[in-house]
Design a protein around this motif. Sequence first.
Motif: not given
Length: 153
Positions: A4-18
């Motif tokens: 869950t933490v990895s998914k949350g961090i991955g989503g946050l990094v993806s959002f920051a990239g957009y």
Amino acid sequence: MKMTVSKGIGGLVSFAGYVLQYACITHCAFEYIGDFVMCSGPSMEPTLESDHILLTEHITPRLQRLRRGDIVIAKSPTNPRQNICKRITGLPGDKIRTSFTRRSQIVPRGHVWLEGDNSSNSADSRVFGPVPMGLIRSRAILRVWPVHKIDPF
């Protein structure tokens, strides 16, 4: 829990990239294509009044396709931190007769003659002379505010 933490961090990094990608696109659009400018001061009255907002484009000045009568936004020749909004009244080679000095002046190559529409209350080329085309930032194409005065130039 780790999943869950990895998914949350991955989503946050993806959002920051957009967000970063769209910020770069927006910056490039405002820097190279066009932007919005708010007018202040009486020098362009009655055509433009303080707090009018203009849609401007940056392509025409870069291609040096400006014409007499265009309203432009330029860096002030006397204060580079300030932008001015004026009308082009003379192009390179034009002979300008100024009412202030009552003498003629020829606009040199690479320069334009800028004047405010409110000639009695405008610091313009009659005061500081021909303006280098390199100081012209954009050309006004449309008044967008106030809404009841939307008007193309």
